[in-house]
Every structure is written in C-alpha cells, then in structure tokens.
Design a protein around this motif. Structure first.
Motif, PDB file in Angstrom:
ATOM      1  N   GLY A   1       0.784  -1.217   0.000  1.00 19.67           N
ATOM      2  CA  GLY A   1       0.000   0.000   0.000  1.00 19.67           C
ATOM      3  C   GLY A   1       0.825   1.280   0.000  1.00 19.67           C
ATOM      4  O   GLY A   1       0.338   2.337   0.409  1.00 19.67           O
ATOM      5  N   TYR A   2       2.070   1.193  -0.456  1.00 14.39           N
ATOM      6  CA  TYR A   2       2.936   2.370  -0.423  1.00 14.39           C
ATOM      7  C   TYR A   2       2.430   3.470  -1.346  1.00 14.39           C
ATOM      8  O   TYR A   2       2.608   4.646  -1.071  1.00 14.39           O
ATOM      9  N   LEU A   3       1.763   3.106  -2.415  1.00 12.01           N
ATOM     10  CA  LEU A   3       1.227   4.095  -3.351  1.00 12.01           C
ATOM     11  C   LEU A   3       0.157   4.956  -2.685  1.00 12.01           C
ATOM     12  O   LEU A   3       0.071   6.153  -2.946  1.00 12.01           O
ATOM     13  N   ARG A   4      -0.642   4.376  -1.806  1.00 10.18           N
ATOM     14  CA  ARG A   4      -1.657   5.143  -1.077  1.00 10.18           C
ATOM     15  C   ARG A   4      -1.035   5.972   0.041  1.00 10.18           C
ATOM     16  O   ARG A   4      -1.475   7.075   0.324  1.00 10.18           O
ATOM     17  N   LEU A   5      -0.037   5.418   0.704  1.00  7.56           N
ATOM     18  CA  LEU A   5       0.574   6.106   1.841  1.00  7.56           C
ATOM     19  C   LEU A   5       1.444   7.283   1.420  1.00  7.56           C
ATOM     20  O   LEU A   5       1.447   8.332   2.061  1.00  7.56           O
ATOM     21  N   ASN A   6       2.217   7.098   0.362  1.00  7.61           N
ATOM     22  CA  ASN A   6       3.188   8.101  -0.050  1.00  7.61           C
ATOM     23  C   ASN A   6       3.313   8.103  -1.574  1.00  7.61           C
ATOM     24  O   ASN A   6       4.224   7.476  -2.132  1.00  7.61           O
ATOM     25  N   PRO A   7       2.414   8.785  -2.274  1.00  5.03           N
ATOM     26  CA  PRO A   7       2.445   8.769  -3.739  1.00  5.03           C
ATOM     27  C   PRO A   7       3.761   9.291  -4.326  1.00  5.03           C
ATOM     28  O   PRO A   7       4.260   8.738  -5.309  1.00  5.03           O
TER      29      PRO A   7
END
Length: 133
Positions: A4-10
């Motif tokens: 979920g890194y894309l949601r946390l830190n685009p």
C-alpha cells in the motif's frame, strides 16, 4: 510484509518506480545503452547464448517488478502512523540523481563520450549511430 505504499506516499512511490526502471536498464535509463551494446554484440556472435541470457534476464525483470508491485499496490498489513509526515526535502537528492541519470541518457558530455570511445575502442561515429540500425 509491506504494501500500500502508493496510497501512503504517492511521491515516494513514483520515485520507487523510477528507481526500478532505471536499475532495470529500461529506456530512458543510461544503463540501457551499455546493455543494448552488449546484447547486440552477443546476438551477432553467440545467438544461443543470447537467447538463454535474454530469457534469464526476463525472469529477473519479472521478479523485480513483481516484488515492487506488491510493495506499491499490495495489501497493507499494518496501520500506518497517522501523525508521521515525510518532508518534501527528503526527495530532493533522489530526484536530483534520477534526473541526472535520465539527462545523461539523452546528452552525453564530450568528456564522457571521449572516455567511452577510448575504453571501447570504437570510433566516435559508432556512438552517434547506435540507434540508426
């Protein structure tokens, strides 16, 4: 166990994707030129070895992209810290070096071109005509 890194830190996710593309020597990575030259020479002299290495390299690329895709878009196993923010200044060095790498792919300074010519033993025209097959 991360995801979920894309949601946390685009912004960080875009930098991660850029880094993977540059490391994997996919255009516009400056590593692509050396990989292209090696594969072209290998194809001209040892076709079977070229096919074997190309298949193995494809499996390596698949593994790299699969792991990174899981980090970027996979399921988040742990709740992120709500109060923790990443300062934009922490991205400056990464963006600077990635930008420099992409810039060097499109413009090779004369001193670097002279170095490539002297190390490879090829003529200067060779490097200017690489993609004009």
């Amino acid at each position: 166990k991360s995801g979920g890194y894309l949601r946390l830190n685009p912004s960080g996710a875009v930098i991660l994707i850029s880094g993977v593309v540059l490391i994997a020597a996919i255009p516009p990575s400056p590593l692509f030129l050396s990989e292209f030259l090696l594969f072209r020479q290998l194809f001209e002299q040892h076709v079977l070895l070229f096919i074997l290495i190309a298949l193995l390299l494809t499996l390596i690329f698949f593994g790299i992209f699969q792991k990174n895709l899981r980090i970027l878009a996979g399921e988040q196993l742990k709740e992120p810290y709500a109060d923790e923010q990443i300062a934009p200044m922490e991205y400056v060095s990464q963006l600077l070096f990635f930008g420099l790498a992409v810039f060097l792919c499109f413009y090779i300074p004369p001193f670097l071109n002279d170095l490539l010519v002297s190390v490879s033993g090829q003529s200067e025209e060779f490097f200017y005509s690489i993609f004009n097959l």
